[in-house]
Design an enzyme around this catalytic site. Structure first.
Site, mmCIF file in Angstrom:
data_model
loop_
_atom_site.group_PDB
_atom_site.id
_atom_site.type_symbol
_atom_site.label_atom_id
_atom_site.label_comp_id
_atom_site.label_asym_id
_atom_site.label_seq_id
_atom_site.Cartn_x
_atom_site.Cartn_y
_atom_site.Cartn_z
ATOM 1 N N GLY A 30 -17.238 43.672 -19.774
ATOM 2 C CA GLY A 30 -16.086 43.348 -18.948
ATOM 3 C C GLY A 30 -16.374 42.308 -17.879
ATOM 4 O O GLY A 30 -15.473 41.591 -17.462
ATOM 5 N N GLU A 31 -17.624 42.207 -17.431
ATOM 6 C CA GLU A 31 -17.919 41.340 -16.288
ATOM 7 C C GLU A 31 -18.749 40.112 -16.636
ATOM 8 O O GLU A 31 -18.777 39.151 -15.860
ATOM 9 C CB GLU A 31 -18.622 42.164 -15.210
ATOM 10 C CG GLU A 31 -17.739 43.308 -14.728
ATOM 11 C CD GLU A 31 -18.360 44.149 -13.637
ATOM 12 O OE1 GLU A 31 -18.245 43.764 -12.475
ATOM 13 O OE2 GLU A 31 -18.941 45.203 -13.956
ATOM 14 N N PHE B 243 -9.979 45.225 -11.284
ATOM 15 C CA PHE B 243 -11.159 44.378 -11.141
ATOM 16 C C PHE B 243 -11.939 44.681 -9.866
ATOM 17 O O PHE B 243 -12.619 43.829 -9.326
ATOM 18 C CB PHE B 243 -10.756 42.901 -11.198
ATOM 19 C CG PHE B 243 -9.812 42.597 -12.315
ATOM 20 C CD1 PHE B 243 -10.246 42.617 -13.629
ATOM 21 C CD2 PHE B 243 -8.481 42.330 -12.070
ATOM 22 C CE1 PHE B 243 -9.375 42.364 -14.674
ATOM 23 C CE2 PHE B 243 -7.598 42.078 -13.108
ATOM 24 C CZ PHE B 243 -8.050 42.088 -14.411
ATOM 25 N N ARG C 84 -23.925 46.031 -28.842
ATOM 26 C CA ARG C 84 -23.031 46.270 -29.971
ATOM 27 C C ARG C 84 -21.588 45.976 -29.562
ATOM 28 O O ARG C 84 -21.082 46.532 -28.587
ATOM 29 C CB ARG C 84 -23.162 47.725 -30.403
ATOM 30 C CG ARG C 84 -22.349 48.083 -31.630
ATOM 31 C CD ARG C 84 -22.489 49.561 -31.912
ATOM 32 N NE ARG C 84 -21.792 49.942 -33.127
ATOM 33 C CZ ARG C 84 -21.576 51.194 -33.495
ATOM 34 N NH1 ARG C 84 -22.025 52.179 -32.735
ATOM 35 N NH2 ARG C 84 -20.933 51.469 -34.601
ATOM 36 N N ILE C 85 -20.931 45.099 -30.286
ATOM 37 C CA ILE C 85 -19.541 44.762 -30.013
ATOM 38 C C ILE C 85 -18.662 45.741 -30.784
ATOM 39 O O ILE C 85 -18.694 45.789 -32.007
ATOM 40 C CB ILE C 85 -19.233 43.311 -30.420
ATOM 41 C CG1 ILE C 85 -20.179 42.353 -29.693
ATOM 42 C CG2 ILE C 85 -17.782 42.980 -30.107
ATOM 43 C CD1 ILE C 85 -20.134 42.438 -28.187
ATOM 44 N N LEU C 86 -17.859 46.492 -30.061
ATOM 45 C CA LEU C 86 -17.094 47.577 -30.670
ATOM 46 C C LEU C 86 -15.797 47.094 -31.306
ATOM 47 O O LEU C 86 -15.416 47.542 -32.383
ATOM 48 C CB LEU C 86 -16.784 48.640 -29.611
ATOM 49 C CG LEU C 86 -18.021 49.244 -28.920
ATOM 50 C CD1 LEU C 86 -17.604 50.085 -27.730
ATOM 51 C CD2 LEU C 86 -18.825 50.076 -29.912
ATOM 52 N N ILE D 167 -7.645 50.513 -18.157
ATOM 53 C CA ILE D 167 -7.469 49.505 -17.113
ATOM 54 C C ILE D 167 -7.121 48.137 -17.689
ATOM 55 O O ILE D 167 -7.235 47.122 -16.996
ATOM 56 C CB ILE D 167 -8.737 49.405 -16.243
ATOM 57 C CG1 ILE D 167 -9.945 49.014 -17.099
ATOM 58 C CG2 ILE D 167 -8.996 50.712 -15.518
ATOM 59 C CD1 ILE D 167 -11.215 48.784 -16.305
ATOM 60 N N GLY D 168 -6.715 48.139 -18.950
ATOM 61 C CA GLY D 168 -6.435 46.877 -19.611
ATOM 62 C C GLY D 168 -7.540 46.447 -20.553
ATOM 63 O O GLY D 168 -7.462 45.391 -21.182
ATOM 64 N N LYS E 150 -23.514 47.858 -24.534
ATOM 65 C CA LYS E 150 -23.894 47.328 -23.230
ATOM 66 C C LYS E 150 -22.710 47.045 -22.312
ATOM 67 O O LYS E 150 -22.897 46.903 -21.105
ATOM 68 C CB LYS E 150 -24.715 46.047 -23.400
ATOM 69 C CG LYS E 150 -26.119 46.287 -23.935
ATOM 70 C CD LYS E 150 -26.914 45.005 -23.956
ATOM 71 C CE LYS E 150 -28.375 45.258 -24.305
ATOM 72 N NZ LYS E 150 -29.173 44.011 -24.334
#
Length: 718
Positions: free
Chosen positions: A684-685, A248, A608-610, A474-475, A681
């Site tokens: 993660g954050e 993180f 787009r959600i993979l 990285i998880g 896009k």
């Protein structure tokens, strides 16, 4: 390390849920993290650090320590001072998280600075010897925190070439004539990453070739930076990090202990593992620095913003110029014709801060979204409605359009799922027995970043596919995303896809961070698959693609191979952002003032959600961390010594399962062909951004007490 899923025979489709293909290896304990490496004849090293912030070592007696059982070597400035060449900071075309050379002299620049490394046959022997070193210090006056005398804040523009504070119109005149105004200050504290996996580093020499096993999210930077420090060819160094147990931001760049492990291993001619303690993790890695914000916000009688000013001040070390600015986001989020901003940086005697998940947006949007809620209350306008009235399709400062702008769709979806319409606008009027109940909301927004990467794809005559790149797991489920992409594009079962990651022996790739990992690699891999399919399919075939963002500098790939950080926003002259909205219900006990999260709904639009399965998990994790940022996390500096007082998980507070209420993460469609060829896009954050403001706004709704300083604990409300 290769990861595949021989039990999976289905063909994956991006956009549909898929279980992690590395899940069985992690659950069964066969996934090899860097700290799991134990070469034969390995010795152990521990760090000795300064207890004070500024001064110099006037005496160091290692006699007793060297006589300890199993002790092999002790590194100090006396025998290492000239062994390490200086290198630059990663954020300034370098590789390190600090430009301060380790063990360069007896001078002390911050508490926690490495002053010695003890190497022994066992970890326990090394720890015992470290305690036996007798060190005398001569203290000098220090500045512990941003607000202390001597911090000497200066404009960010004086430290960063080319930086300009965003502004447009005439703020002063517009604010003076605004119908309703808010003028408030907000602060956020020092916060530290506390990943479960500490940055243990193992160095192994084979002749003049060095292999380093370290949990880093940029193996290329670690290799090239280490080579520069040691004065050897980067081709002589291999860095391996197949899995990373969370970072993180903490494992962003080359740490100071890495080169010392390599030097110790070369001196002893045997492998050396530097074992970093939880306390040392607070100072050898970076952290989120404290921030202060002054927000002045004015609106007309209809609630439309007419004036916005955001002045921010952050801290950095004496020896680096790194500072994380964020007014470029806060000044672009809402429509407003008159905007002023100013970023300032204070110098303190601490280790250099750095990015921490959603680096500027978490503290900066806390201030803005709290101020928006204050203005909504003053105007007697629903906070969601106030944001709707100030929604914008363009950056009010630059005039650049957003590629998509689904912010209000996020608010509408979140409000419906949360039951926002039933909220009482009057503070302190909703109760549940002994608990005061409050509801708050806040926006989440973050610019999209993308980087360069080289991806190699091989398909054999029997259809098996091999994907290789030096990027990192990285998880975030990267092994799975790349296997899914190859499965879909090459029309093969997921079980026939093998993915190799996290090794400088693989094709070069950039940093895992900035929510740019999947954005970068899915685009790169999709292009590689397109080129592979264009080749004859009768035999084995291989394609290696050097992917760069549109409009990139011609030197981008060369810089990538040299391990330099470069994430960019695309497309040019447009704003591509992810958006979200948080809705939080909290309870404040009427007697004890304890604050509890009861419900939390987040709605997000992130291109787009993979893989919805892993995406939802990422968002929920960010939402929990946002709650922690609001209610628990704070690093305390001892004013006497400048040292961090709570460098452990007993006193640095993080949430447990019992602290987290009911949670819902909603994924909204956000078709954005302009952002990049695959419309990705990254997310993660975005899950953590805005949560702290939503919690603070809910506390006000529950109690009538406006809290502008984080964290919000029961003593805050007593």
């Amino acid at each position: 390390m290769e990861i595949n899923a021989p039990q999976a025979t289905d063909r994956a489709t991006l956009g549909k849920p898929h279980a992690r293909i590395d899940g069985p290896a992690k659950v069964c304990g066969t996934a090899a993290f860097p700290g799991d490496v134990h070469p034969k004849h390995m010795a152990y090293g521990v760090l000795v650090t300064s207890p004070m912030a500024r001064g110099r070592i006037v005496r160091m007696d290692t006699t007793e320590a060297l006589q300890g059982a199993g002790v092999l070597d002790i590194l100090t400035w006396r025998n290492v001072a000239n062994a390490v060449a200086p290198i630059g900071h990663m954020m300034a075309d370098g590789w390190a998280n600090s430009t301060l050379r380790p063990l360069a002299s007896p001078e002390i620049h911050y508490a926690g600075q490495i002053v010695a490394v003890v190497i022994a046959e066992t970890l326990e022997q090394a720890q015992a010897a470290a305690h036996a070193i007798r060190t005398g210090y001569e203290a000098a006056p220090h500045v512990g925190e941003r607000g202390d005398p001597g911090a000497n804040a200066v404009p960010l523009a004086t430290l960063r070439k080319g930086f300009e504070d965003p502004h447009v119109g005439d703020f002063a005149a517009a604010y003076a004539t605004a119908a309703t105004t808010v003028d408030a200050r907000y602060t956020t504290p020092i916060q530290h990453h506390n990943a479960i996996e500490l940055p243990t580093t193992t160095s192994v020499w084979d002749g003049d070739t060095l292999t380093v096993y370290e949990p880093t999210r940029f193996v290329g930077a670690a290799r090239n930076g280490l080579a520069a420090q040691l004065g050897i060819d980067p081709a002589k160094i291999r860095v391996v990090a197949h899995f990373i147990g969370g970072h993180f931001g903490s494992k962003l760049a080359l740490s100071q202990h890495t080169v010392l492990g390599a030097i110790a291993a070369r001196r002893l001619q045997r492998p050396v593992q530097i074992v970093v303690s939880r306390a040392d993790g607070f100072t050898i890695a970076n952290h989120r620095t404290e921030t202060q914000h002054a927000i002045r916000l004015g609106a007309d009688a209809d609630g439309r913003f007419v004036a916005l000013s955001h002045t921010a001040e952050v801290a950095t070390s004496r020896f680096d110029t790194f500072a994380m600015e964020g007014t470029d986001v806060t000044t672009a989020l809402y429509a407003c014709p008159n905007i002023a901003s100013a970023e300032r940086v204070a110098r303190v005697d601490r280790n250099t801060p750095g990015p921490m998940r959603a680096p500027p947006e978490v503290p900066y949007l806390f201030a803005l979204e709290s101020a928006v809620d204050e203005l909504a209350h003053a105007l007697r306008i629903d906070p969601v409605e106030l944001r709707r009235r100030n929604d914008t399709l363009r950056d009010p400062v630059t005039g650049d359009p957003f590629t998509t702008r689904p912010l209000m769709r996020c608010f509408d979806a979140g409000a419906a799922a949360f039951g926002w319409a039933a909220r009482s606008p009057d503070p302190g009027t909703t109760r549940d027995g002994a608990w005061l109940v409050g509801h708050g909301c806040a926006a989440a927004a973050r610019p999209v970043k993308i980087g360069a990467a080289i991806v190699r794809v091989t398909q054999t005559a029997d259809g098996a596919v091999h994907v290789e790149t030096a990027h990192h797991e990285i998880g975030n489920g990267l092994y799975t995303l790349l296997a899914m992409t190859a499965s879909e594009r090459l029309n093969v079962p997921v079980g026939k896809v093998r993915v190799d990651l996290g090794d400088t022996a693989l094709p070069a790739a950039g940093i895992s961070g900035g929510s740019a990992t999947s954005t970068t690699l899915v685009n790169a891999l999709a292009e590689a698959c397109r080129q592979l399919l264009a080749q004859p399919s009768s035999a084995d075939r291989t394609v290696e693609v050097a992917f760069t963002p549109p409009g990139s500098d011609p030197s981008t790939i060369d810089n990538l191979r040299k391990g330099h950080l470069k994430l960019v926003s695309t497309p040019k002259d447009k704003l591509a952002w992810t958006f979200g909205a948080h809705f939080v219900e909290i309870g404040v006990h009427a007697d004890t003032r304890e604050v509890r999260i009861r419900r939390h709904v987040g709605a997000f639009a992130a291109g787009r959600i993979l893989n919805p399965l892993t995406a939802r998990s990422q968002l929920l994790g960010g939402m929990i961390w946002g709650q922690s940022s609001a209610l628990l996390e704070e690093t305390i500096v001892d004013p006497r010594t400048g040292a961090y007082l709570n460098r452990d998980l007993a006193e640095y507070l993080v949430p447990t399962a019992a602290d987290v209420g009911a949670m819902t993460a909603i994924l909204l469609e956000d078709d954005d062909p302009a952002v990049n060829p695959e419309g990705v896009k990254g997310l993660g954050e975005i899950g953590i951004i805005g949560v702290n403001a939503a919690v603070a706004n809910a506390v006000f709704n529950a109690t009538g007490r406006r809290v502008r300083d984080l964290p919000i604990r029961l003593e805050t409300l007593a």
